[in-house]
Write a protein that holds these residues in place. Sequence first.
Motif, PDB file in Angstrom:
ATOM      1  N   VAL A 137      -2.791  32.405  14.853  1.00  0.00           N
ATOM      2  CA  VAL A 137      -1.504  31.852  14.423  1.00  0.00           C
ATOM      3  C   VAL A 137      -0.386  32.835  14.739  1.00  0.00           C
ATOM      4  CG1 VAL A 137      -0.178  31.061  12.451  1.00  0.00           C
ATOM      5  CG2 VAL A 137      -2.555  30.410  12.678  1.00  0.00           C
ATOM      6  N   ALA A 140       0.460  32.639  18.276  1.00  0.00           N
ATOM      7  CA  ALA A 140       1.236  31.420  18.541  1.00  0.00           C
ATOM      8  C   ALA A 140       2.692  31.631  18.150  1.00  0.00           C
ATOM      9  CB  ALA A 140       0.639  30.248  17.781  1.00  0.00           C
ATOM     10  N   MET A 141       2.876  32.230  16.975  1.00  0.00           N
ATOM     11  CA  MET A 141       4.254  32.445  16.519  1.00  0.00           C
ATOM     12  C   MET A 141       4.978  33.421  17.436  1.00  0.00           C
ATOM     13  SD  MET A 141       4.568  30.467  13.994  1.00  0.00           S
ATOM     14  CE  MET A 141       6.098  30.954  13.269  1.00  0.00           C
ATOM     15  N   MET A 144       6.115  31.698  20.436  1.00  0.00           N
ATOM     16  CA  MET A 144       7.329  30.937  20.146  1.00  0.00           C
ATOM     17  C   MET A 144       8.547  31.853  20.138  1.00  0.00           C
ATOM     18  SD  MET A 144       7.228  28.135  17.223  1.00  0.00           S
ATOM     19  CE  MET A 144       8.214  26.690  17.256  1.00  0.00           C
ATOM     20  N   LEU A 145       8.330  33.031  19.573  1.00  0.00           N
ATOM     21  CA  LEU A 145       9.406  34.015  19.532  1.00  0.00           C
ATOM     22  C   LEU A 145       9.854  34.347  20.953  1.00  0.00           C
ATOM     23  CD1 LEU A 145       9.386  36.826  16.992  1.00  0.00           C
ATOM     24  CD2 LEU A 145      10.060  37.396  19.276  1.00  0.00           C
ATOM     25  N   ILE A 147       9.615  32.352  23.465  1.00  0.00           N
ATOM     26  CA  ILE A 147      10.320  31.194  24.031  1.00  0.00           C
ATOM     27  C   ILE A 147      11.790  31.198  23.645  1.00  0.00           C
ATOM     28  CG2 ILE A 147      10.482  28.683  24.008  1.00  0.00           C
ATOM     29  CD1 ILE A 147       7.497  28.549  23.767  1.00  0.00           C
ATOM     30  N   TYR A 160       4.928  30.080  26.114  1.00  0.00           N
ATOM     31  CA  TYR A 160       4.113  28.921  25.752  1.00  0.00           C
ATOM     32  C   TYR A 160       2.648  29.207  26.004  1.00  0.00           C
ATOM     33  CZ  TYR A 160       2.386  24.175  25.615  1.00  0.00           C
ATOM     34  OH  TYR A 160       1.685  23.051  25.293  1.00  0.00           O
ATOM     35  N   MET A 163       1.256  31.171  23.293  1.00  0.00           N
ATOM     36  CA  MET A 163       0.958  30.321  22.134  1.00  0.00           C
ATOM     37  C   MET A 163      -0.390  29.648  22.305  1.00  0.00           C
ATOM     38  SD  MET A 163       4.496  28.317  21.350  1.00  0.00           S
ATOM     39  CE  MET A 163       3.907  27.552  19.847  1.00  0.00           C
ATOM     40  N   GLU A 164      -0.566  29.117  23.492  1.00  0.00           N
ATOM     41  CA  GLU A 164      -1.818  28.438  23.792  1.00  0.00           C
ATOM     42  C   GLU A 164      -3.007  29.388  23.607  1.00  0.00           C
ATOM     43  OE1 GLU A 164      -1.137  25.478  26.486  1.00  0.00           O
ATOM     44  OE2 GLU A 164      -2.596  24.610  25.122  1.00  0.00           O
ATOM     45  N   VAL A 167      -3.836  29.728  20.027  1.00  0.00           N
ATOM     46  CA  VAL A 167      -4.557  28.574  19.504  1.00  0.00           C
ATOM     47  C   VAL A 167      -6.019  28.633  19.922  1.00  0.00           C
ATOM     48  CG1 VAL A 167      -4.733  26.085  19.618  1.00  0.00           C
ATOM     49  CG2 VAL A 167      -2.501  27.148  19.416  1.00  0.00           C
ATOM     50  N   PHE A 170      -8.049  31.072  18.048  1.00  0.00           N
ATOM     51  CA  PHE A 170      -8.405  30.508  16.760  1.00  0.00           C
ATOM     52  C   PHE A 170      -9.620  29.591  16.941  1.00  0.00           C
ATOM     53  CE2 PHE A 170      -6.406  27.977  13.038  1.00  0.00           C
ATOM     54  CZ  PHE A 170      -7.372  28.478  12.198  1.00  0.00           C
TER      55      PHE A 170
END
Lengths: 223, 312, 494, 645
Positions: A137, A140-141, A144-145, A147, A160, A163-164, A167, A170
């Motif tokens: 997670v 992923a965050m 995003m940061l 992005i 991106y 992020m993938e 995921v 995880f």
Amino acid sequence: MMNPISIILIKVLFVFILGTAALIIMQKSLRSLFSIYAIQSLLMAFVSLVLFKETGSFVLLALAVLTVVTKVIIIPYMLNRVRKDSGIHHDAEFRYLTPVSAIIIGMALIFVIYSSFLRVFQLSQDNLFFLGSVIGVSLAMLGMLVIFSRKKIVTKAVGYLMMENGVLLFGVFIAELPFIIELFIIVDLVIFILLAAVLSMGIDSTEEDLTRKLNNLTKWFKQ
Amino acid sequence: MASFAVYFVLNTVFVLAVSPLFMGLIKIVKAQMQGRRGPPLLQIYFNLLKLFKKERVVSLNSSFITLISPYINIIFILAASLCVPLVFIPAANYGFGNVILFLYLMVMAKFFMALGGLDAGSSFGGMGSSREMTISAIFEPVVIIVVSALVFVLNTFNIHQMFATTLGSSVLTNATLFLTAAALFIILITETSRVPVDNPETHLELTMVHEAMILESSGPNLALMELSHAIKSTLLMALLINILVPWGLAASVTPLNLLIGMLTFLLKGSILAIFMAVFESVMAKSRLFGLRTFFILAFALAFVTIVFELLV
Amino acid sequence: MIFLAYLICGLLLLGIAAVVLKWRLKGETAAASKSSFLNNLTLAHAAAYLVITGLAIIRLPLPVLAFNNYLFMDPLAIYEVLIAEIIFFLAAVYGRGYIKNLLERRVIKVESLELFYGSFNLLMVIMVFTFFSNNLALFWILLELTTILSAVLIVTLSDRANVIAALKYVFIASTAMLFSVIGLILLFATAKQTSGIGTLNWTELMLIANSLPPSLFIFAFVFCFIGFASKSGIVPFHTWLPQAYAKAPSMVSAVFSAVLINGGIYGIIRLYSIAHQNSCWHTITVILIVFGVLSIAVAAFSMLPRTNLKKLIGFSSIEHMGLVLIGVGLGTAVTLFWTLFHILAHSLSKALLFFSAGILKNQYESSYLQDMAAAFKLQPLATWGVIIGALAVVGMPPFPIFFSKLFILVQLGNFSLPVLIVVLVLLLIVAAALAYLLINSLTQPGENTLKPYRIDWTMKLPIQVLFVAIIGITVYLAFGLSGILNTITASLGY
Amino acid sequence: MFLFAIGVGLCLLSALICVVNTRRDNSITRKAALWLTIAACLIFVSEGARTALNNQPLQYSFSQIAPQLQFSFSIDRLAAFFILVISIVALSVAIYSLRYIEASTSGIRRNLFVPLMNVFILSMLCFVASANSFAQLLFWELISLSSFILVMYHYEKEETRKAGIFYFIMTQMSTIFLMLGFILLYNATGSFTIASSPVLTAGTNTLVFIFLFCGFGIKAGIIPFHKWLPYAHSSSPSNISALMSGVMIKVAIYGLVRYVLFVLDPQLWWGILILIAGTISALLGVIYALKEHDIKRLLAYHSIENIGIILIGLGLYIIFDSYGLSDLAFLSLAASLFHTLNHAIFKSLLFLTAGSVVEETGTRDIEKMGGLVKTMPITASLFLIGALSISALPPFNGFVSELMIFQAFFQAFAIPSHYVIVLLVVCLSLFALTSALAAACFVKAFGVIFLAMPRSDTVQQAHEVPKSMLIGPALLAFLCVGLGIFSFQIFSWLGYQPPMPNLLWVSLSLFIFLGLTVILVRAASGHVTRRAETWACGMPTPDSHSEYTAAGFSEPILTFFKPIYKTDKVIERNFWDKYGAVFKSGRADIHVMKIFEEKLYIPVANAIRSISRKVSAAQNVDLDTFILYSFITVIILIIVAGWVL
């Protein structure tokens, strides 16, 4: 129940993955950025391998191979193509966050996610799963940061991808997760990258100069 | 029924007969106060007769409103006169005497008088109507408060019964009535267009209200207007008189009682008329917008009556 | 079987298209014939889907499970699919004239027609299977694919602004959808922890719903919600929506607004019905209502300064998704009933609005409200379409949204009075904004220079059909729809 | 109930005829449709009257369609009374419209007129007849919708646009308040049925009342919410203004009466609130009317005034009722309801005749009219009857209801609380002021519109309107007189003996006096009438410019009420330099502040606008920011999910 060495190995890999994430946040040269991403994906593949060794699930092995093929080889290659075509080699613009503050925010983020997850997973069966979810997670965050704090579309694409990765990281801890899903996710990823690349250069690339178009794009982005 | 029929005839005839008299009396007293001799007492009657015989001159611009408004005026004022017993109180009143009905019958007359003022298209008529309606509107709360004070004190909203109540009691039991009476006097002055609200003797556009409206009337029309104005004054005077000093008002219909009633009313009316004339002579005409104070005074008087009655 | 029918249908037509395009309509053939051929195929496709779905409703005992339980067909799925197919069909009818107009005006290029119709058909296939997917992961993947296809559809107009709109859409929706994956994994792990076997199938999750650990389930739900909400344009993940709607061709906007955003809500309804079996649903109710109110609020305030008709309609969609979210979140059988009705009503009204807006846009070559002078004279049908659509969307009787809105709000009043008041005030602002903007724009006196744009009957027909349908479903509610909705509600375990 | 259904069917059929024929501009279709409407209205009138007299409630329920969704109707005496009010006005409006529609507009737009009007009338009737609050809400919205479209009929005009927006927003606001009230009631009682509910807690009781009062108040045009009324009434076609002002706002009164009397448990302070609101509406309504020179807007402000009077009656009812003074309470209620009927009749009459005048003269500005009594004598007479009724002059109907309210006020001394008495006395005096100002206003209106010389050229071309445009209003004028003179008999017939004078005797005596006077004057005078120029102090022949204007007429009253109008004076000066060139010029400007608009509506609108701008600005940014929003939301969600839940 797990080999302690494997656990330590995975933890070390986690640390490295986070390190690459931090580098992606800060890196200005696009070329290095893509390389770091490739390294991060490689580390992911290692995590899968370690887990494969532990559980013996061939899904994980396939996943590791797939990761290496797509994320370490194909995607960075494609990204580099885009970079060469467009002639943009640096992304030195930052929005909202400077690299330093981004790192600090990132650390705080990891802590917040850790403490939130800690409360929810009180009776978790699996310590490693918990750690994996936190790192996933967080990754992923952090993606995003990337992005929202970077200007160029390619950099955003890397965000991106990160992020993938988070995921997937995880996901690998749940061995039973159907392989087909993972496959779909990766296929989706490839399509996404293709689309983003095509879009970021416009549909009709024959008519106009690519460089000008990409520069225009950032301007157009204001509205 | 019979009693009411007698009342109907007698009251109407009596009010028609005495109204010009009081007008004349006021004129004489005012003239005397100003050091003039004044017209003969019965001059108003002759004037009215003369007007009835004259031709009717109406404006080229006027419409049927000019033709009907004098008639409307007189019949509504006469209907209002049925609400106020001058000489005796009939046994049954058939809905006449309701104080709101009384007031609104007079407003109806006023309404048509104002329309008549506007009908000819002269700026005098318009000005008169405008001022008349303004004054009547501004004054309306005062009237209603005074009336409600009366209703409160006398515990009825029928004027006939009010008179019966005051007739049956002495002044002292209704001490607050004096306050109301003062307010009623102000109503009387205002509604009959007298100084300080209006100046009945002038044709000066700065001061005239009532006269301006009937400026275009002539002949029988003017006579009807004048007559209804006189009756209106008499009615309001009667209201004041019979509430404050009702003695002499006939309680039963016998010729003697009626005679006494008529005579006492003439006497009381004359005294009030003289008082009005004196009052008018010593007052100065007020500005239109200066009337507020005058009205507030009446309002306060009535309001105080109500508060007194509530507390006692 | 039935699913194969859907798939084969799509593949067959694509095959025909490919063959014919290759052999018969090569290069030099007129643009118009190519466009009408492709449109015919699309129409046939949509019609075939309608027929198949019709057959499925009549013949099959529900629910149907197939492909190793990856696909299934239950009343809710059929309902959503039917809505989608109707809208797709109408859009295809509308597209016949519309695309011709675009071609004439050189807004769309002949070369991109294949891409456009291809994506359109593919979107239809994927949308149908999205609703039919029993597996949450499959659902996720298909939903993600719709994003990409939508982006392609937006981009076919090959304008810069379209590229940017598509890019925004892809980035915002995809990043949010990634969080859904986290949610899925968590859900999978939770299911595994509870029953021993990890599963992401709706049917199986429903069975173990009451034994799922609440706190973990909430966590999973929240992550899933992020992605689904972004697909449905829930604030603050809505930011892609207005621009995408404004830039897409109107027939595509209609599909987006009437079908695509139902996808996310569909997922949320499914997840919520699982939560409803569980003790944690009160918490989730709060989350959904907060986001619902937030969506309505942002949409309401955003509508007032709008100058672009299609953006305005887009914001109205956000508002309605907020309302639907509240309806779902309240979690009683009655609200679910009315929420489902609301979804149908909203889809029809939105399709009507976008079809009409498309005509107006072609007329004025602009969708800015201030350009729409003398609308009643030039395009009476489209203008009435916009007006009726707006009234329907605001929730005036006898339009169906009135009922659904009212009864959702009734239950909201039971939940919390202050929230109800806030929502009502926001809805007032929505109504005021729509009235203000539409009255001001549509009643402008026009110069005589503009000539009425000739509109193909195929563009008028869907609008007329929707007029009837919007009133019709209110009547139909009394004659059967009510029973269907009750079945769906029951099938979700309420 | 069966006949009612036939009436509804006729109305719908009539609407259908026109809808089917929308494409062709065919006056025969419209006429036929209107005749059907007239027939339906006749049925409603007779059935309404019958039910009101019989006092046997009619009931009908449809089966339940969906959860919570059921229609049921019940017509008791109160509902029947309102049905009567609606259908009487609708009847005369329909007759009036036969020619009005053809005369006033052109094009196929007219075809929409009849169906919309029918829907409008039907939805009002159904609102009144509904036995559950859900159905009421539905019909309430239908009323709003149909009337909104009708208001927008002349959509090309700028003012119509403004009126339409204003009206739409206000009606939506009223719906929202009603929704709140109904939802609260539903949640407290578990059913939409309109019935007395003893289970209500005090808090719910109060809240529901406040919501419903605001909701119905907006539609009725109570003062702070009144602003839509003058706009909407003035810019809509006149027959619609008549319907809106005559009956639509009464429907709101019905709602209020229904809920206050039959559902909620009224408290003393509700009565005081309604009384004060009514008094303020009445007074300010008439004061604003005085300054209006737009004939329809003037009438619209008078509607506000009369709604105020109706509310005064209702407020008195609650006050007396809470002190257990049932006779007085009943008198007030009867007065209030009777005034509702009266106002419906005379206000429609006024709007219809005003419509004729506007139609003939082409302007709504009364300053441009004048002298119409000569060209349109019948219209003028009808307007005069309406004016006399609204000014509450005997023996017309308006007088009777106001008389009853006065009498109720006069007996306020029976109340034990001194504070309430003082309040009532204050309200009484203001009420009296209102009624006198109304008379002044209608002297102005009638005088300036119809009397004296024409003030502009267009007015001179006016003709008397066609017959149907006279018959419709004439019907109402006849009722104005009839309901006034026979008021006592009507009340007795309904089984109530009001303590008020029998106006039949008054009229009789007036008649006697009239006969006598005419005979005497005839006998005495020489019957010579000569026509001459108006005397103007020896000035040359007076023309229309020397007439008293409407502005001039109301100027003294305006001066008296200066503090209420809040006149805004802007005076700027010119400064001249020594060469005579202006170096600073200025203007003098006096305008009457629209106080509610400037102090209440516009600030609220501006606040919303500024929030909107901010929200929009937050969304008018680039992708980075959008992702940032998502980012922050996700973090918040994680924290909330982890820590709070």
